[in-house]
Design a protein around this motif. Structure first.
Motif, PDB file in Angstrom:
ATOM      1  N   VAL A 183       1.130   0.855  -1.235  1.00 33.95           N
ATOM      2  CA  VAL A 183       0.394   0.408   0.211  1.00 33.95           C
ATOM      3  C   VAL A 183      -1.051   0.418   0.173  1.00 33.95           C
ATOM      4  N   ALA A 184      -1.621   1.218  -0.661  1.00 36.08           N
ATOM      5  CA  ALA A 184      -3.096   1.221  -0.839  1.00 36.08           C
ATOM      6  C   ALA A 184      -3.584   1.620  -2.312  1.00 36.08           C
ATOM      7  N   GLY A 185      -4.657   1.191  -2.576  1.00 39.23           N
ATOM      8  CA  GLY A 185      -5.241   1.612  -4.015  1.00 39.23           C
ATOM      9  C   GLY A 185      -4.300   1.047  -5.182  1.00 39.23           C
ATOM     10  N   ALA A 186      -4.064  -0.132  -5.065  1.00 34.59           N
ATOM     11  CA  ALA A 186      -3.049  -0.812  -5.835  1.00 34.59           C
ATOM     12  C   ALA A 186      -3.708  -1.244  -7.159  1.00 34.59           C
ATOM     13  N   GLY A 187      -5.273  -1.113  -7.054  1.00 35.63           N
ATOM     14  CA  GLY A 187      -6.022  -1.594  -8.277  1.00 35.63           C
ATOM     15  C   GLY A 187      -6.277  -0.370  -9.311  1.00 35.63           C
ATOM     16  N   HIS A 188      -5.639   0.830  -8.861  1.00 30.19           N
ATOM     17  CA  HIS A 188      -6.349   2.066  -9.529  1.00 30.19           C
ATOM     18  C   HIS A 188      -4.901   2.766 -10.117  1.00 30.19           C
ATOM     19  N   LEU A 189      -3.786   1.826 -10.413  1.00 28.53           N
ATOM     20  CA  LEU A 189      -2.656   2.673 -10.758  1.00 28.53           C
ATOM     21  C   LEU A 189      -2.573   3.149 -12.176  1.00 28.53           C
ATOM     22  N   ASP A 190      -3.602   2.852 -12.836  1.00 23.51           N
ATOM     23  CA  ASP A 190      -3.778   3.346 -14.456  1.00 23.51           C
ATOM     24  C   ASP A 190      -4.346   4.792 -14.541  1.00 23.51           C
ATOM     25  N   ALA A 212      -7.546  13.654  -7.111  1.00 25.92           N
ATOM     26  CA  ALA A 212      -6.127  13.445  -7.118  1.00 25.92           C
ATOM     27  C   ALA A 212      -5.801  12.145  -7.832  1.00 25.92           C
ATOM     28  N   ALA A 213      -4.538  11.992  -8.456  1.00 22.68           N
ATOM     29  CA  ALA A 213      -4.407  10.956  -9.094  1.00 22.68           C
ATOM     30  C   ALA A 213      -3.594   9.791  -8.059  1.00 22.68           C
ATOM     31  N   ALA A 214      -2.847  10.210  -7.224  1.00 24.95           N
ATOM     32  CA  ALA A 214      -2.358   9.422  -6.031  1.00 24.95           C
ATOM     33  C   ALA A 214      -1.538  10.489  -5.257  1.00 24.95           C
ATOM     34  N   VAL A 215      -1.075   9.808  -4.224  1.00 23.69           N
ATOM     35  CA  VAL A 215      -0.365  10.496  -3.318  1.00 23.69           C
ATOM     36  C   VAL A 215       1.095   9.643  -2.916  1.00 23.69           C
ATOM     37  N   VAL A 216       2.144  10.451  -2.812  1.00 28.86           N
ATOM     38  CA  VAL A 216       3.327   9.809  -2.335  1.00 28.86           C
ATOM     39  C   VAL A 216       4.120  10.139  -1.402  1.00 28.86           C
ATOM     40  N   LEU A 217       4.103   9.360  -0.341  1.00 30.65           N
ATOM     41  CA  LEU A 217       4.489   9.672   0.910  1.00 30.65           C
ATOM     42  C   LEU A 217       6.103   9.165   1.347  1.00 30.65           C
ATOM     43  N   GLY A 218       6.916  10.028   1.297  1.00 36.50           N
ATOM     44  CA  GLY A 218       8.382   9.963   1.811  1.00 36.50           C
ATOM     45  C   GLY A 218       8.578   9.547   3.194  1.00 36.50           C
ATOM     46  N   LEU A 219       8.835   8.342   3.416  1.00 33.02           N
ATOM     47  CA  LEU A 219       8.883   7.726   4.804  1.00 33.02           C
ATOM     48  C   LEU A 219      10.397   8.676   5.334  1.00 33.02           C
ATOM     49  N   GLY A 220      10.411   8.711   6.598  1.00 31.88           N
ATOM     50  CA  GLY A 220      11.499   9.432   7.314  1.00 31.88           C
ATOM     51  C   GLY A 220      11.129   9.834   8.906  1.00 31.88           C
ATOM     52  N   ARG A 221      11.474  10.962   9.175  1.00 37.69           N
ATOM     53  CA  ARG A 221      11.245  11.450  10.769  1.00 37.69           C
ATOM     54  C   ARG A 221       9.555  11.421  11.105  1.00 37.69           C
ATOM     55  N   CYS A 247     -10.967   5.053  -0.353  1.00 34.48           N
ATOM     56  CA  CYS A 247     -11.294   5.980  -1.106  1.00 34.48           C
ATOM     57  C   CYS A 247     -10.772   5.671  -2.655  1.00 34.48           C
ATOM     58  N   ARG A 248     -10.185   4.320  -2.757  1.00 37.78           N
ATOM     59  CA  ARG A 248      -9.543   3.983  -3.890  1.00 37.78           C
ATOM     60  C   ARG A 248      -8.446   4.618  -4.571  1.00 37.78           C
ATOM     61  N   LEU A 249      -7.783   5.442  -3.645  1.00 39.92           N
ATOM     62  CA  LEU A 249      -6.582   6.286  -4.066  1.00 39.92           C
ATOM     63  C   LEU A 249      -5.333   5.804  -3.810  1.00 39.92           C
ATOM     64  N   PRO A 250      -4.433   5.573  -4.993  1.00 36.06           N
ATOM     65  CA  PRO A 250      -3.254   4.962  -4.781  1.00 36.06           C
ATOM     66  C   PRO A 250      -2.343   5.985  -3.751  1.00 36.06           C
ATOM     67  N   LEU A 251      -2.020   5.020  -2.758  1.00 36.34           N
ATOM     68  CA  LEU A 251      -1.077   5.577  -1.704  1.00 36.34           C
ATOM     69  C   LEU A 251       0.474   4.788  -1.683  1.00 36.34           C
ATOM     70  N   VAL A 252       1.304   5.777  -2.288  1.00 27.15           N
ATOM     71  CA  VAL A 252       2.635   5.086  -2.495  1.00 27.15           C
ATOM     72  C   VAL A 252       3.876   5.619  -1.376  1.00 27.15           C
ATOM     73  N   VAL A 253       4.591   4.641  -0.875  1.00 32.19           N
ATOM     74  CA  VAL A 253       5.572   5.369   0.240  1.00 32.19           C
ATOM     75  C   VAL A 253       6.804   5.084  -0.524  1.00 32.19           C
ATOM     76  N   LEU A 254       7.939   6.005  -0.145  1.00 30.51           N
ATOM     77  CA  LEU A 254       9.101   5.996  -0.753  1.00 30.51           C
ATOM     78  C   LEU A 254      10.034   5.173   0.435  1.00 30.51           C
ATOM     79  N   HIS A 255      10.736   4.199   0.469  1.00 35.60           N
ATOM     80  CA  HIS A 255      11.722   3.910   1.591  1.00 35.60           C
ATOM     81  C   HIS A 255      12.981   4.401   1.534  1.00 35.60           C
ATOM     82  N   ARG A 256      13.442   5.170   0.514  1.00 35.42           N
ATOM     83  CA  ARG A 256      14.598   5.774   0.630  1.00 35.42           C
ATOM     84  C   ARG A 256      14.490   7.195   0.224  1.00 35.42           C
ATOM     85  N   PRO A 257      15.592   7.955   1.144  1.00 39.92           N
ATOM     86  CA  PRO A 257      15.152   9.746   1.003  1.00 39.92           C
ATOM     87  C   PRO A 257      15.162   9.847  -0.565  1.00 39.92           C
TER      88      PRO A 257
END
Length: 528
Positions: A38-45, A95-104, A120-130
């Motif tokens: 959802v953010a920083g998609a240009g910095h996944l390498d 940091a290389a990236a941050v992964v956020l688990g969606l939930g409560r 910040c050009r930091l990849p932010l990834v969300v997980l839609h499933r537990p």
């Protein structure tokens, strides 16, 4: 509260084997969590050195760089300032990236964190499933350990192979071939002026690299992008060259490791005097001129190598020369002194080739005579000669010119009239001997020599053949021949009669004697 799956190294080394954020996101276990960038998609390498499960808002102070941070954001919910600071803290910690688990805590991607991560050009990834974070940390850590082990194994394998080659006195080319095999890409060694000294790898790929070497080497020299990885060569505080992996397709850490191991080996090889003291520049010229003379590789395919070696090739006049018993170092110094661009190399023992590259408006014949005259002055020998072929204006004609100059030099070496030869000797100056030299590999000439001399060659154990050679070389002068062989005239007459009987010819007949003389010249030329 912050937890981690293991204790990370205290210092991040960017050259250690790592996975990229993109590679982590393609893992089967991660895909099960339905990841979305959802953010920083240009910095996944970015490389991922380690994985942390962390919930503390100030986690950044506990990182050392290169980590992928996993969080549910439970301590950040409802506080937008904390959310923004959390991202900024990770950015400062590299940091290389941050992964956020969606939930409560966050049922949907938080806008504040998305905006901060994008800034910040930091990849932010969300997980839609537990998703059980422990499984991801276990998977990534095990892969990183395997890659590290593979890296160490590769390093030792390369070092062992190169050390073995150096120990056995292998030439530089053998080391480069070994490096190219491990790196699976063209390998180029240059001096500090970007002149190519040696290459290895698939021939077509190397030619592609060398075709525009001057431009692309300088562009790639600014960094390690696009798989161009280089390592400096030198010692004791002085650099004298570099090795370049051109278009390495593996990860940069592996390429860096290979380049470093290669550089170590090449420096050691040079320090130990590999190739019997022959400099890499001399080896480069020798390889190029030898390939040109040999003809196994078309001249057009050798053009990129010549250009990359620093030889001017565009709109030039090429003058092929051979200097019998010439010293490479002395000839190279003479070229530099006269300001003549060219390559010098020893093709064989006692045979040194010089390929001049002159501007089209320069007088090739005059410069060749000047070069030969200076060579005689420098050597102090009146008999020093330069065997020359006619100047070539087309690169494809250079191999034939070099072969012609070599034939002339060989004819000069056999000539009894060397004292009367000019400083520059051409094919016309060596007459019949030169022609025979030029045609010695022709099957018809070989057959002719065997047929004419057959009756005598089968008696090679006695001295009839040397007597015949002297008799014809002295213009059929019996007195001179007897004197040179220390025999009486009657004894010489008996030997000449035996020769005529063996060959079935009359040596007093000019045409028959000429035929035997040509056959003998061809026979002698073929024995070398």
């Amino acid at each position: 509260m912050t937890t981690a799956s293991d204790t990370p190294p205290t210092t991040w080394n960017p050259q250690e084997p790592a996975l990229s954020v993109r590679q982590v996101l393609t893992m089967e276990r991660v895909l099960a969590g339905e990841p979305e960038v959802v953010a920083g998609a240009g910095h996944l390498d970015r490389p991922v050195r380690w994985v942390h499960v962390a919930e503390a808002a100030d986690v950044g102070v506990m990182l050392s760089g290169g980590e992928m941070v996993l969080t549910t954001g439970v301590l950040l919910a409802g506080d937008e300032e904390k959310q923004a600071e959390y991202i900024r803290s990770l950015h400062r910690a590299e940091a290389a990236a941050v992964v956020l688990g969606l939930g409560r805590a966050f049922p949907t991607p938080p806008d504040v964190m998305c905006r901060a991560a994008e800034r910040c050009r930091l990849p932010l990834v969300v997980l839609h499933r537990p998703f059980p974070f422990a499984e991801l940390t276990e998977e990534v850590q095990s892969r990183l350990v395997r890659r590290k082990f593979a890296s160490v194994s590769l390093s030792e394998a390369v070092r062992t192979a190169l050390t073995a080659l150096i120990t056995t006195g292998a030439p530089l080319q053998a080391l480069l071939d070994e490096i190219a095999q491990h790196s699976a890409c063209p390998v180029v060694v240059t001096n500090l002026a970007h002149r190519v000294l040696a290459t290895a790898g698939e021939r077509s790929a190397v030619d592609d690299v060398l075709r525009d070497w001057e431009r692309i080497s300088r562009q790639a020299g600014a960094g390690q992008s696009d798989g161009w990885i280089r390592a400096e060569l030198g010692g004791r505080g002085e650099r004298w060259g570099r090795i370049v992996l051109c278009g390495h397709r593996g990860d940069s850490a592996t390429g860096r490791l290979l380049a470093d191991r290669a550089a170590e080996a090449l420096v050691l090889h040079r320090m130990l005097g590999g190739n019997a003291g022959c400099s890499w520049e001399e080896q480069s010229a020798q390889g190029l001129l030898t390939d040109l003379v040999g003809g196994a590789v078309p001249a057009r395919q050798l053009l990129p190598r010549a250009r990359a070696a620093g030889l001017p090739v565009n709109r030039r006049t090429f003058v092929p020369l051979v200097v019998p018993d010439g010293e490479v170092a002395a000839l190279d110094r003479l070229l530099r002194l006269l300001g003549l661009p060219g390559l010098v190399a020893e093709l064989a023992e006692g045979v040194t080739a010089v390929l001049l590259s002159l501007a089209r408006d320069q007088d090739a014949d005059a410069l060749t005579r000047h070069f030969a005259a200076r060579l005689r002055d420098a050597s102090g020998a009146d008999r020093a000669v330069v065997a020359a072929a006619d100047a070539r204006t087309v690169w494809d004609d250079v191999p034939a010119g070099l072969r012609e100059a070599r034939h002339v030099a060989q004819a000069v070496a056999d000539s009894a009239d060397a004292l009367d030869l000019p400083a520059v000797v051409r094919l016309k100056d060596v007459h019949l001997r030169g022609l025979v030299r030029l045609l010695r590999d022709d099957p018809h000439v070989q057959s002719f020599a065997e047929r004419e001399l057959d009756g005598l060659l089968c008696r090679a154990a006695d001295d009839l053949l040397p007597v015949l050679r002297t008799y014809l070389a002295t213009g059929r002068n019996k007195s001179r021949t007897a004197q040179l062989h220390h025999v009486s005239r009657p004894a010489l007459y008996r030997r000449l009669e035996s020769i005529q009987a063996c060959l079935g010819v009359d040596l007093d007949d000019f045409e028959q004697a000429a035929s035997v003389h040509i056959a003998l010249l061809a026979h002698d030329a073929q024995q070398e």
